[in-house]
Design a protein around this motif. Sequence first.
Motif, PDB file in Angstrom:
ATOM      1  N   PHE A  96      58.260 -22.527  11.901  1.00 55.34           N
ATOM      2  CA  PHE A  96      59.397 -22.875  11.188  1.00 55.34           C
ATOM      3  C   PHE A  96      60.155 -23.981  11.909  1.00 55.34           C
ATOM      4  O   PHE A  96      61.145 -24.727  11.685  1.00 55.34           O
ATOM      5  N   CYS A 109      66.488 -20.217   3.208  1.00 57.04           N
ATOM      6  CA  CYS A 109      67.439 -21.214   3.610  1.00 57.04           C
ATOM      7  C   CYS A 109      66.798 -22.591   3.457  1.00 57.04           C
ATOM      8  O   CYS A 109      67.449 -23.662   3.565  1.00 57.04           O
ATOM      9  N   CYS A 120      72.279 -17.884   9.541  1.00 58.13           N
ATOM     10  CA  CYS A 120      71.527 -17.902   8.191  1.00 58.13           C
ATOM     11  C   CYS A 120      72.630 -17.908   6.931  1.00 58.13           C
ATOM     12  O   CYS A 120      73.447 -17.116   6.749  1.00 58.13           O
ATOM     13  N   GLN A 146      68.373 -20.349  14.479  1.00 57.01           N
ATOM     14  CA  GLN A 146      69.726 -20.383  13.640  1.00 57.01           C
ATOM     15  C   GLN A 146      70.886 -21.196  14.444  1.00 57.01           C
ATOM     16  O   GLN A 146      72.061 -21.381  13.954  1.00 57.01           O
ATOM     17  N   CYS A 183      62.977 -18.102  11.972  1.00 58.52           N
ATOM     18  CA  CYS A 183      64.229 -18.379  12.682  1.00 58.52           C
ATOM     19  C   CYS A 183      64.239 -17.499  14.014  1.00 58.52           C
ATOM     20  O   CYS A 183      65.153 -17.871  14.970  1.00 58.52           O
ATOM     21  N   PHE A 233      63.698 -11.110  10.150  1.00 59.09           N
ATOM     22  CA  PHE A 233      63.672 -11.426   8.789  1.00 59.09           C
ATOM     23  C   PHE A 233      63.107 -12.947   8.319  1.00 59.09           C
ATOM     24  O   PHE A 233      62.966 -13.500   7.520  1.00 59.09           O
TER      25      PHE A 233
HETATM   26  S1  SF4 Z   1      67.789 -18.747   8.269  1.00 61.80           S
HETATM   27 FE1  SF4 Z   1      67.782 -16.696   7.023  1.00 61.80          FE
HETATM   28  S2  SF4 Z   1      66.671 -17.681   5.331  1.00 61.80           S
HETATM   29 FE2  SF4 Z   1      66.352 -18.954   6.815  1.00 61.80          FE
HETATM   30  S3  SF4 Z   1      64.217 -18.140   7.720  1.00 61.80           S
HETATM   31 FE3  SF4 Z   1      65.956 -17.284   8.846  1.00 61.80          FE
HETATM   32  S4  SF4 Z   1      66.483 -15.439   7.887  1.00 61.80           S
HETATM   33 FE4  SF4 Z   1      65.366 -16.730   6.637  1.00 61.80          FE
END
Ligand code: SF4
Length: 325
Positions: free
Chosen positions: A84, A169, A299, A252, A61, A58
């Motif tokens: 990221f 996020c 997340c 995360q 992260c 997703f």
């Molecule tokens: S922590 Fe959640 S919102 Fe942030 S990039 Fe990862 S999956 Fe997407």
Amino acid sequence: MPEFTDDELAKIRAAIGKSKAARVLVQAPEGFRTKIQNILDEIAALGVEAVFYAEPCFGACDIPYHTAKDLDCQLIVHIGHADFGVKSEVPVVYVEKFSDADPTPILEREFFKVDGAHKSFGLVSLIQNVKALPKVKSWLEDRGKKAFIGVPPAAKIVKLAQPGQILGCNVGTGKMLESKVDAYLYVGGGRFHPYGLLKNTSKPVFWVDMESGKIFDVTKERENLQKRKLARIGQFRAARNVALAISTKAGQMAFAKSAFDLKKRMEKNGKKVWLLTMDMITPDKLTGLKIEALVNAACPRIEDDLIFSVPIINAADAARELKKE
Ligand code: SF4
């Protein structure tokens, strides 16, 4: 989903050449599955072994460098998200997959839905459509409006790679414009990203949906999100038996930093707390546990996306609530 472009394939080839990898791990979000075998075949044609990491992905992260190491892959090819800032023990090449879709025909047809009283707009997008934002800015300026695209602020936990880019996020490029805009225009697909703006800003949010070709005013959904969150916080305060969940996803871990301290604080507050860890935090993994609330140290958008059998509250919110007591 469009085919991979020559530039994207060249980027992958260059990264493989530079890393001298004999085996690579390839990962991509669900939407790219129908094209993933083309990428695996392209890599195999270089005489390099490709392994598809078929777990859901997703965000950036989620860099599975432990798996890459276990399988002796010397490179991770991460498709569909921008860097990221995740520290990985295996080099990663990010293939962002920018779209060249033009949102201005949607604006021509649908902009009448945007309240005419709004004179200045903050423009934001997800990574795929971020290159379209300058076009939207020109379109608005040609019609006498002001439009701004935020330059990514310094990263705290999560790095933004492109002007105007937001993540579920991190809406920093939108948040930084809040005092000078009347409203936001989010350009892209899915409600996930505009909901991040609703939760973290107070201005109206209009969604230019690149999939349906329509513009939606999602502002009124802010109140529902807030109400639901307040209800969950109330349930957390009353809960005695609580699970505190940490994700093993590399990017995360930063959200989990304060989890152990938070556990102690919850215990001082009279709660019985159990620590859990898992890759994806999903409702099925709570099966059999006798708990009244789940504190999420991963997340922060899981609370909007999934329905759990117990109230879920983010670690940051739990910490804030404990401070009040
Ligand atoms: S922590 Fe959640 S919102 Fe942030 S990039 Fe990862 S999956 Fe997407």
